[in-house]
Design an enzyme around this catalytic site. Structure first.
Site, mmCIF file in Angstrom:
data_model
loop_
_atom_site.group_PDB
_atom_site.id
_atom_site.type_symbol
_atom_site.label_atom_id
_atom_site.label_comp_id
_atom_site.label_asym_id
_atom_site.label_seq_id
_atom_site.Cartn_x
_atom_site.Cartn_y
_atom_site.Cartn_z
ATOM 1 N N SER A 130 -4.820 20.993 -0.549
ATOM 2 C CA SER A 130 -4.687 22.041 -1.318
ATOM 3 C C SER A 130 -4.777 21.808 -2.798
ATOM 4 C CB SER A 130 -3.125 22.583 -1.140
ATOM 5 O OG SER A 130 -2.802 23.273 -2.110
ATOM 6 N N TYR A 155 6.470 20.449 0.587
ATOM 7 C CA TYR A 155 4.971 20.864 1.019
ATOM 8 C C TYR A 155 3.832 20.240 0.236
ATOM 9 C CZ TYR A 155 0.712 23.572 1.662
ATOM 10 O OH TYR A 155 -0.436 24.019 2.086
ATOM 11 N N LYS A 159 0.720 17.321 1.468
ATOM 12 C CA LYS A 159 -0.642 17.172 1.235
ATOM 13 C C LYS A 159 -1.215 15.880 0.349
ATOM 14 C CE LYS A 159 -1.313 20.851 3.298
ATOM 15 N NZ LYS A 159 -1.801 20.927 4.940
HETATM 16 P P1 NAD Z 1 -1.214 29.099 9.374
HETATM 17 O O1 NAD Z 1 0.242 28.911 9.268
HETATM 18 O O2 NAD Z 1 -1.679 30.435 9.429
HETATM 19 O O3 NAD Z 1 -1.925 27.979 10.454
HETATM 20 C C1 NAD Z 1 -1.255 27.029 11.020
HETATM 21 C C2 NAD Z 1 -1.416 26.718 12.187
HETATM 22 O O4 NAD Z 1 -0.882 25.529 12.554
HETATM 23 C C3 NAD Z 1 -0.332 27.913 12.811
HETATM 24 O O5 NAD Z 1 -1.076 28.433 13.884
HETATM 25 C C4 NAD Z 1 0.840 27.171 13.447
HETATM 26 O O6 NAD Z 1 1.249 27.680 14.632
HETATM 27 C C5 NAD Z 1 0.075 25.777 13.772
HETATM 28 N N1 NAD Z 1 1.104 24.590 13.573
HETATM 29 C C6 NAD Z 1 1.888 24.039 12.548
HETATM 30 N N2 NAD Z 1 2.553 22.993 13.006
HETATM 31 C C7 NAD Z 1 2.042 22.833 13.912
HETATM 32 C C8 NAD Z 1 2.556 21.637 14.912
HETATM 33 N N3 NAD Z 1 3.169 20.614 14.607
HETATM 34 N N4 NAD Z 1 1.814 21.322 16.329
HETATM 35 C C9 NAD Z 1 0.899 22.356 16.553
HETATM 36 N N5 NAD Z 1 0.361 23.349 15.643
HETATM 37 C C10 NAD Z 1 1.029 23.589 14.618
HETATM 38 O O7 NAD Z 1 -1.747 28.538 7.932
HETATM 39 P P2 NAD Z 1 -3.199 28.524 7.375
HETATM 40 O O8 NAD Z 1 -2.817 29.288 6.127
HETATM 41 O O9 NAD Z 1 -4.127 28.612 8.399
HETATM 42 O O10 NAD Z 1 -3.274 27.145 6.800
HETATM 43 C C11 NAD Z 1 -4.055 26.156 7.390
HETATM 44 C C12 NAD Z 1 -3.898 24.860 6.833
HETATM 45 O O11 NAD Z 1 -4.547 24.700 5.458
HETATM 46 C C13 NAD Z 1 -2.427 24.376 6.371
HETATM 47 O O12 NAD Z 1 -2.526 22.857 6.738
HETATM 48 C C14 NAD Z 1 -2.042 24.770 4.952
HETATM 49 O O13 NAD Z 1 -0.919 23.675 4.398
HETATM 50 C C15 NAD Z 1 -3.528 24.722 4.451
HETATM 51 N N6 NAD Z 1 -3.609 25.313 3.070
HETATM 52 C C16 NAD Z 1 -3.331 26.581 3.466
HETATM 53 C C17 NAD Z 1 -3.484 27.611 2.162
HETATM 54 C C18 NAD Z 1 -3.252 29.140 2.039
HETATM 55 O O14 NAD Z 1 -2.988 29.398 1.258
HETATM 56 N N7 NAD Z 1 -3.290 29.782 3.334
HETATM 57 C C19 NAD Z 1 -3.932 26.853 0.843
HETATM 58 C C20 NAD Z 1 -4.036 25.588 0.837
HETATM 59 C C21 NAD Z 1 -3.958 24.813 2.001
#
Ligand code: NAD
Ligand code: UDP
Length: 347
Positions: A130, A155, A159
C-alpha cells in the site's frame, strides 16, 4: 506468452481486488484456486465470478492462519506455480483499536504462506502492499525510492513488515516476489456483479459517496477544507480496481518469465499518477450519476495524509502496465455497483 493451465493460488480472492483479479486471470487462461475465510467477503461472489468469467474457480474456505489447512490446499492442488496474496484485514481505524488482531491475521497468515510455498517449491509471490508505507511524503509524486516512513497504524505496519519479511525470504530462498503498492483502488467491474463490499459504515470516500447517493447515509462529511491544496481538500491518486487487477497479471507474468535484469524482490507503485481532491471526486461522481450529492465540510480526520499521488514510470516501463480508466469511469462503475446491490443484494 501461453499461460494455459498454469495454476495460481489467489488468497483473499473472494474480496474486492481479489475477485476482479480472479476474473482477469481466468480470462488470460490461468487455472485459479482461491483460498479465503470469507471474514470480509461473501460466498455468493463465487457464482458472480463464474457469471463473468465463464467458469467457477476452485474455492477453499480456509483461514490462512491455519497452516495445516493451507498445506492441505497445496497438497491437494499439487502444481501451484505462483501465489497472489490479497488476504489481509485492511481497516486502518480498527487496527488502531485492535492491533494484535491485525498483527496476528496479517503476519501469521503471511508467515504460514511463505513456509508452505517453500515446502512445495511454489516460488513466485505477488504481495498486496500500500502507499501507506510512504506516510506523508516529502516530495510528490512518490517514487518507489521515496523513503518508507514510520507506520501510523498497525495495519500500515503489517504492510511494511510484510514487505521486509518477503524481501528477506527472497534473499534466503528461491522465492521471487513483487510487492505492489496500491494507491486508492475504487470502482467496480463493468458488469456491476462484483465490487467493493464494506461491512458496516464505510470509512473510505467512494463507498461513502455511493451509499450517500443511494440513501443509506444521510450526507457525506468532507474531512477538512483548509489543507494547502487548490480547493483545500486532501489529494489522493484514485485508480480503477480493474487497472489494479491488471497490474497483478503484469507482475505475475514478470515473475513467471523473469528477464535477466529482474531482482528477487521488486516493488512497484500502482496508481494513475494523477492526484484529485475530495471535491473533485465528488464533482466527478455528480457528473457520472447525474445527481447532486449532499455533503458538509467537517473537521479534518485525525491521521489523514494531506496529499499523495504516484510516480508510475517504473511500473509503466518495467511491468509494461498503465492505468487506463479515468475518474469518471471509476465513479460511474461504483455507482452502477451500488444501484445493483440494492436491487440484487449479495446476502
Ligand atoms: P477485502 O477485504 O475485500 O479482501 C480481502 C479478502 O481476504 C477477504 O475476502 C477476506 O475474507 C480475506 N481474508 C482476510 N484474512 C484472511 C485470512 N486470515 N485467511 C483467509 N482469508 C482472509 O480487501 P481488498 O480491498 O480486496 O484488499 C486486498 C488487499 O489489498 C489487502 O491485503 C489490502 O490490505 C490491500 N490493499 C487494499 C487497498 C484498498 O483500498 N482496498 C489499498 C492498499 C492495499
Ligand atoms: N474522506 C472524506 N469523507 C469520508 C471519507 C473520506 O472526506 O467520509 C476523505 C479523506 O479525508 C481523504 C480522502 O477522502 O482525504 C480519501 O479517503 P479514504 O479513506 O478513501 O482513503 P485514504 O485516506 O486511506 O487514502
Amino acid at each position: 506468452m501461453n499461460n494455459s493451465g498454469i495454476k495460481i493460488l489467489v488468497t483473499g480472492g473472494m474480496g474486492y481486488i481479489g475477485s476482479h483479479t480472479v476474473v482477469q486471470l481466468i480470462a488470460r487462461g490461468y487455472r485459479v484456486v482461491i483460498a479465503d475465510n470469507l471474514c470480509n467477503s461473501n460466498r455468493n461472489i463465487l457464482s458472480r465470478i463464474a457469471q463473468i468469467a465463464g467458469q467457477e474457480p476452485q474455492f477453499y474456505e480456509i483461514d490462512l492462519c491455519d497452516k495445516q489447512a493451507l498445506n492441505d490446499v497445496f497438497k491437494k492442488e499439487e502444481d501451484i506455480k505462483a501465489v497472489v496474496h490479497f488476504a489481509a484485514l485492511k481497516a486502518v481505524g480498527e487496527s488502531v483499536q485492535h492491533p494484535l488482531k491485525y498483527y496476528r491475521n496479517n503476519l501469521i497468515s503471511l508467515l504460514n504462506l511463505l513456509e508452505v510455498q517453500e515446502l512445495f517449491d511454489a516460488n513466485n509471490l505477488v504481495f498486496s502492499s500500500s502507499c501507506t508505507v510512504y506516510g506523508e511524503p516529502d516530495a510528490l509524486p512518490v517514487t518507489e525510492k521515496s523513503p518508507v516512513k514510520p507506520a501510523t497504524s498497525p495495519y500500515g505496519n503489517t504492510k511494511q513488515v510484510g514487505e521486509e519479511i518477503i524481501k528477506e525470504q527472497c534473499t534466503a530462498s528461491n522465492l521471487r516476489s513483487i510487492a505492489l503498492r496500491y494507491f486508492n483502488p475504487v470502482g467496480a467491474h463493468e458488469s456491476a456483479l462484483i465490487g467493493e463490499l464494506p461491512i458496516g459504515t464505510p470509512n473510505n470516500l467512494v463507498p461513502y459517496i455511493t451509499q450517500t447517493a443511494i440513501g443509506k447515509q444521510p450526507f457525506l462529511r468532507v474531512f477538512g477544507n483548509d489543507y494547502p491544496t487548490p480547493d483545500g481538500t486532501c489529494i489522493r491518486d484514485y485508480i480503477h480496481v480493474d487497472d489494479v487487477a491488471a497490474a497483478h497479471i503484469a507482475a505475475l507474468e514478470r515473475l513467471l518469465n523473469p528477464p535477466s535484469e529482474s531482482e528477487g524482490f521488486e516493488v512497484f507503485n500502482i496508481g494513475t499518477g494523477r492526484g484529485n481532491t475530495v471535491l473533485e471526486a465528488i464533482r466527478a461522481f455528480e457528473e457520472a450519476s447525474n445527481q447532486k450529492l449532499p455533503y458538509h465540510v467537517a473537521p479534518r480526520r485525525v491521521g489523514d495524509i494531506e496529499k499523495v499521488f504516484a510516480d508510475t514510470s517504473l511500473s509503466n516501463s518495467v511491468l509494461h502496465w498503465k492505468a487506463e480508466k479515468d475518474l469518471h469511469t471509476m465513479m460511474a462503475s461504483a455507482w452502477e455497483w451500488e444501484k445493483k446491490l440494492k436491487i440484487n443484494p449479495l446476502v
